[in-house]
Design a protein around this motif. Structure first.
Motif, PDB file in Angstrom:
ATOM      1  N   LYS A 192      33.964  28.838   8.858  1.00 50.17           N
ATOM      2  CA  LYS A 192      33.405  30.185   9.017  1.00 50.17           C
ATOM      3  C   LYS A 192      34.466  31.174   9.502  1.00 50.17           C
ATOM      4  O   LYS A 192      35.328  30.821  10.299  1.00 50.17           O
ATOM      5  CB  LYS A 192      32.272  30.164  10.069  1.00 50.17           C
ATOM      6  CG  LYS A 192      30.997  29.486   9.633  1.00 50.17           C
ATOM      7  CD  LYS A 192      30.156  30.392   8.753  1.00 50.17           C
ATOM      8  CE  LYS A 192      28.917  29.714   8.228  1.00 50.17           C
ATOM      9  NZ  LYS A 192      27.891  29.533   9.231  1.00 50.17           N
ATOM     10  N   GLN A 248      29.710  35.429  13.148  1.00 50.64           N
ATOM     11  CA  GLN A 248      30.226  34.523  12.108  1.00 50.64           C
ATOM     12  C   GLN A 248      29.963  35.107  10.722  1.00 50.64           C
ATOM     13  O   GLN A 248      29.003  35.848  10.530  1.00 50.64           O
ATOM     14  CB  GLN A 248      29.500  33.183  12.160  1.00 50.64           C
ATOM     15  CG  GLN A 248      29.696  32.391  13.417  1.00 50.64           C
ATOM     16  CD  GLN A 248      28.852  31.120  13.425  1.00 50.64           C
ATOM     17  OE1 GLN A 248      28.385  30.660  12.390  1.00 50.64           O
ATOM     18  NE2 GLN A 248      28.657  30.570  14.605  1.00 50.64           N
ATOM     19  N   SER A 249      30.788  34.711   9.763  1.00 50.86           N
ATOM     20  CA  SER A 249      30.599  35.195   8.393  1.00 50.86           C
ATOM     21  C   SER A 249      31.092  34.179   7.380  1.00 50.86           C
ATOM     22  O   SER A 249      32.094  33.508   7.622  1.00 50.86           O
ATOM     23  CB  SER A 249      31.377  36.497   8.202  1.00 50.86           C
ATOM     24  OG  SER A 249      31.331  36.913   6.856  1.00 50.86           O
ATOM     25  N   PRO A 250      30.442  34.100   6.226  1.00 47.20           N
ATOM     26  CA  PRO A 250      30.973  33.258   5.155  1.00 47.20           C
ATOM     27  C   PRO A 250      32.042  33.984   4.337  1.00 47.20           C
ATOM     28  O   PRO A 250      32.805  33.350   3.608  1.00 47.20           O
ATOM     29  CB  PRO A 250      29.741  32.972   4.283  1.00 47.20           C
ATOM     30  CG  PRO A 250      28.839  34.156   4.493  1.00 47.20           C
ATOM     31  CD  PRO A 250      29.111  34.651   5.908  1.00 47.20           C
ATOM     32  N   GLU A 254      32.308  39.998   4.830  1.00 49.18           N
ATOM     33  CA  GLU A 254      31.551  41.209   4.477  1.00 49.18           C
ATOM     34  C   GLU A 254      30.155  41.193   5.078  1.00 49.18           C
ATOM     35  O   GLU A 254      29.530  42.234   5.254  1.00 49.18           O
ATOM     36  CB  GLU A 254      31.412  41.254   2.946  1.00 49.18           C
ATOM     37  CG  GLU A 254      32.000  42.470   2.313  1.00 49.18           C
ATOM     38  CD  GLU A 254      31.894  42.414   0.807  1.00 49.18           C
ATOM     39  OE1 GLU A 254      32.698  41.678   0.186  1.00 49.18           O
ATOM     40  OE2 GLU A 254      31.018  43.082   0.236  1.00 49.18           O
ATOM     41  N   HIS A 255      29.609  39.994   5.321  1.00 47.71           N
ATOM     42  CA  HIS A 255      28.247  39.837   5.841  1.00 47.71           C
ATOM     43  C   HIS A 255      28.312  38.973   7.095  1.00 47.71           C
ATOM     44  O   HIS A 255      28.938  37.912   7.074  1.00 47.71           O
ATOM     45  CB  HIS A 255      27.354  39.175   4.780  1.00 47.71           C
ATOM     46  CG  HIS A 255      27.334  39.905   3.474  1.00 47.71           C
ATOM     47  ND1 HIS A 255      28.228  39.623   2.466  1.00 47.71           N
ATOM     48  CD2 HIS A 255      26.553  40.916   3.030  1.00 47.71           C
ATOM     49  CE1 HIS A 255      27.982  40.432   1.446  1.00 47.71           C
ATOM     50  NE2 HIS A 255      26.977  41.226   1.754  1.00 47.71           N
ATOM     51  N   TRP A 256      27.645  39.417   8.165  1.00 50.08           N
ATOM     52  CA  TRP A 256      27.828  38.807   9.478  1.00 50.08           C
ATOM     53  C   TRP A 256      26.515  38.423  10.126  1.00 50.08           C
ATOM     54  O   TRP A 256      25.509  39.111   9.972  1.00 50.08           O
ATOM     55  CB  TRP A 256      28.598  39.772  10.385  1.00 50.08           C
ATOM     56  CG  TRP A 256      29.990  39.985   9.902  1.00 50.08           C
ATOM     57  CD1 TRP A 256      30.402  40.902   8.972  1.00 50.08           C
ATOM     58  CD2 TRP A 256      31.149  39.223  10.252  1.00 50.08           C
ATOM     59  NE1 TRP A 256      31.761  40.765   8.737  1.00 50.08           N
ATOM     60  CE2 TRP A 256      32.233  39.746   9.515  1.00 50.08           C
ATOM     61  CE3 TRP A 256      31.375  38.158  11.131  1.00 50.08           C
ATOM     62  CZ2 TRP A 256      33.531  39.230   9.624  1.00 50.08           C
ATOM     63  CZ3 TRP A 256      32.658  37.650  11.243  1.00 50.08           C
ATOM     64  CH2 TRP A 256      33.724  38.182  10.493  1.00 50.08           C
ATOM     65  N   GLY A 257      26.524  37.300  10.847  1.00 51.37           N
ATOM     66  CA  GLY A 257      25.341  36.855  11.565  1.00 51.37           C
ATOM     67  C   GLY A 257      25.732  36.030  12.782  1.00 51.37           C
ATOM     68  O   GLY A 257      26.896  35.995  13.182  1.00 51.37           O
ATOM     69  N   HIS A 258      24.741  35.348  13.385  1.00 55.84           N
ATOM     70  CA  HIS A 258      24.963  34.496  14.556  1.00 55.84           C
ATOM     71  C   HIS A 258      25.725  35.247  15.654  1.00 55.84           C
ATOM     72  O   HIS A 258      26.736  34.756  16.176  1.00 55.84           O
ATOM     73  CB  HIS A 258      25.669  33.203  14.148  1.00 55.84           C
ATOM     74  CG  HIS A 258      24.832  32.363  13.230  1.00 55.84           C
ATOM     75  ND1 HIS A 258      23.887  31.481  13.680  1.00 55.84           N
ATOM     76  CD2 HIS A 258      24.738  32.343  11.876  1.00 55.84           C
ATOM     77  CE1 HIS A 258      23.271  30.919  12.650  1.00 55.84           C
ATOM     78  NE2 HIS A 258      23.759  31.426  11.540  1.00 55.84           N
ATOM     79  N   GLU A 274      20.965  35.303   6.398  1.00 56.13           N
ATOM     80  CA  GLU A 274      21.508  34.940   7.710  1.00 56.13           C
ATOM     81  C   GLU A 274      22.686  35.817   8.103  1.00 56.13           C
ATOM     82  O   GLU A 274      22.982  35.957   9.287  1.00 56.13           O
ATOM     83  CB  GLU A 274      22.006  33.486   7.655  1.00 56.13           C
ATOM     84  CG  GLU A 274      21.292  32.547   8.584  1.00 56.13           C
ATOM     85  CD  GLU A 274      21.795  31.119   8.419  1.00 56.13           C
ATOM     86  OE1 GLU A 274      21.309  30.447   7.499  1.00 56.13           O
ATOM     87  OE2 GLU A 274      22.650  30.691   9.204  1.00 56.13           O
ATOM     88  N   TRP A 313      24.650  39.606   7.321  1.00 55.12           N
ATOM     89  CA  TRP A 313      24.292  40.936   6.818  1.00 55.12           C
ATOM     90  C   TRP A 313      25.471  41.900   6.839  1.00 55.12           C
ATOM     91  O   TRP A 313      26.300  41.859   7.738  1.00 55.12           O
ATOM     92  CB  TRP A 313      23.137  41.491   7.660  1.00 55.12           C
ATOM     93  CG  TRP A 313      21.887  40.673   7.474  1.00 55.12           C
ATOM     94  CD1 TRP A 313      21.533  39.541   8.161  1.00 55.12           C
ATOM     95  CD2 TRP A 313      20.879  40.875   6.491  1.00 55.12           C
ATOM     96  NE1 TRP A 313      20.349  39.048   7.671  1.00 55.12           N
ATOM     97  CE2 TRP A 313      19.917  39.849   6.643  1.00 55.12           C
ATOM     98  CE3 TRP A 313      20.678  41.841   5.495  1.00 55.12           C
ATOM     99  CZ2 TRP A 313      18.788  39.752   5.835  1.00 55.12           C
ATOM    100  CZ3 TRP A 313      19.549  41.754   4.702  1.00 55.12           C
ATOM    101  CH2 TRP A 313      18.616  40.715   4.861  1.00 55.12           C
TER     102      TRP A 313
END
Lengths: 348, 348
Positions: A196, A217-219, A222-226, B222, B224
């Motif tokens: 991650k 965290q992000s994959p 561009e997109h973030w969570g946790h 999950e 964003w």
């Protein structure tokens, strides 16, 4: 406490050394550069804060309209609805306006001390409705051949973190807002951990909570969570009012070392350090009790907004971290730190 | 304006109809349920706000400690540092505390009016350090066989949006915080648009910006990004102080129809509607000039916090939207709306 060695050439950049973006404005301040290596040179991505010449009795503020053109707003200083007690953010009838409008300027150097602009590498100007009040304090992280620019987008709808990517510093890919209002001070980790991507960021809360450092965290960046809060302000400390991440965390054997800024109620900005677990960077291993840098030099104590040292860019070579920093919200300076000494100050 | 038909049975749920979670507390309020179909029944996921019995001269607040146990904090009412002027959020020495502690309770019904608890489906309690001040106002969206619960996580580090998924309402998968502080009122779209998931959310800003409705995109629900503000408060209107999304947007031929709440400076909460473009939901096609629902009934005007109608759950059957809503922050009610009439009120 202060364990830095300042450049004897400080300040290395002042507002007079750069030209305004248009003849209708002057440069008030140079602030808080992102820093990176590119084509064998050291580059600074400097925040340039401008405003038009002021007339007596009134205050004129610049904004970008949605067509990308500079517009001016003028307030009468004796209007009871107008409040300019904070030199950075003015208030009119409950609405907030920045006193200056910022864009980002590229300057490069062979020695890391003497910087100049190159007409081939132009400024990055605010663009679109999320940046009508400007763009600020850009961190530059490098992952592979790509540079990731995380910066503050400011508009009447709020203050959030934008992402831009580039490989050549001529073509820029805008990835929108990655952290919504109210958010600033985003530092990307320069490698994946457990598959991650991670970022530090600094949301602010109008009630419950405060100006704290969070991790996400992000994959794909561009997109973030946790999202998790990892460092709050500390009552009675030098960082009792606000804290925020600096540049990309530095990987050391002891953990991820993050140089952050903290301010007290008097808006005195110092630098400190956080040490984060290598495998789980949401785990804080150590944190500075005392600052590692304080505004002690004259140019750090007096200026557009005095008593400020603020960094969001550095170069790492062996044990040496060269930080570039904004002093008094007006000039750009440099200083060096030993990673070993910072770790020692953290009890490691 | 008010174009709803209230249930004649209102209020359908009051604090006395539900048992406290432990004997040491009483239920002060039932609030703002998420709503969904499951096993042929209508279910409400009700926010239950509790607090211990109060002693004269002091105020006792409940919190969950990190071990998941209820702890009590007591303040003297005559302590000059204590401020209980807002019945919902108390202040002590600059720090904010909720006056009640909320968890979520499942109730089901065959007729959509008479609800009861089923011992097989237990409460959802706060868990972990992000929920020590409780969990609140859960929206329930369904995508395929999975229910997505978006709810408010409250702790001293801030107020943000959490995500939980479930398929059987017995096993819950916690996905952490998807929107960091300060954020609430997250409504997920129940299908992908152009390959992306979308959510409405409501960040709040301490300066520049306000309590506005934003939209974001996600590849996986999950993580964003691409945050954009789509609806600000409007000076002089019924929604001049704060706005926030209700339940999942309703797909109509005219666009995505979102029922949202708006409040004025006097904290009077009404409902209105937003119509969003089907292909690009960040584009607002229409917005209520007047409320579609106002606190007009006695139980909406008087209670724990009067003059409030607030919805974050509904059922859609043909042209009829049955909203379940919190009235006066104390009781749960129901009302029906015609989609055609709402669209007509928007000039469509």
């Amino acid at each position: 406490m202060d364990i830095t060695n300042r450049f004897s050439e400080n300040p290395i950049l002042t507002p007079k050394m750069v030209k305004p973006s248009t003849p209708s404005v002057g440069i008030e301040c140079l602030l808080n550069p992102g820093v990176f290596w590119f084509q064998g040179k050291v580059w600074l991505l400097v925040r340039v804060a401008e405003r038009p010449e002021q007339q007596e009795g009134t205050t004129t503020l610049p904004i970008y309209n949605q067509a990308g053109q500079l517009e001016l707003m003028t307030f009468r200083n004796d209007d009871p609805k107008f409040d300019d007690s904070d030199k950075r953010v003015f208030e009119y009838d409950g609405a907030h306006y920045l006193s200056t409008l910022s864009h980002l300027r590229l300057l490069s150097s062979h020695d890391g001390i003497h910087f100049s602009e190159d007409p081939e590498y132009g400024p990055i100007f605010p663009l679109g409705e999320q940046e009508t009040f400007g763009i600020e304090d850009c961190r530059v992280s490098q992952i592979g051949d790509t540079y990731y620019l995380t910066y503050t987008k400011v508009s009447p709808t709020g203050v959030g973190v934008g992402l831009i990517t580039t490989t050549d510093w001529k073509h820029f890919d805008r990835k929108g807002m990655i952290f919504p209002a109210h958010n600033k001070d985003c530092a990307l980790f320069e490698e994946r951990i457990g598959g991650k991507y991670y970022a530090l960021h600094r949301p602010s809360s109008p009630s419950i909570g405060g100006n704290y450092i969070w991790i996400a965290q992000s994959p794909d960046l561009e997109h973030w969570g946790h999202h998790q809060c990892i460092a709050t302000t500390r009552a009675g400390y030098w960082d009792c009012a606000r804290v925020g991440a600096g540049a990309a965390p530095i990987k050391t054997e002891a953990g991820w070392l993050e140089i952050y800024h903290g301010a007290n109620e008097a808006h005195r900005y110092c630098l400190g350090a956080l040490l984060l677990d290598l495998q789980n960077p949401s785990r804080v291993l150590a944190r500075s009790e005392e600052p590692i840098m304080e505004p002690l030099a004259g140019y750090e104590q007096t200026g557009f907004f005095g008593n400020v040292v603020f960094t969001n860019g550095h170069l790492v070579e062996g044990d040496t971290v060269t930080i570039y920093y904004g002093a008094s919200d007006e000039v750009i300076c440099g200083a060096q730190l030993s990673i070993k000494e910072v770790l020692k100050s953290l009890g490691r």
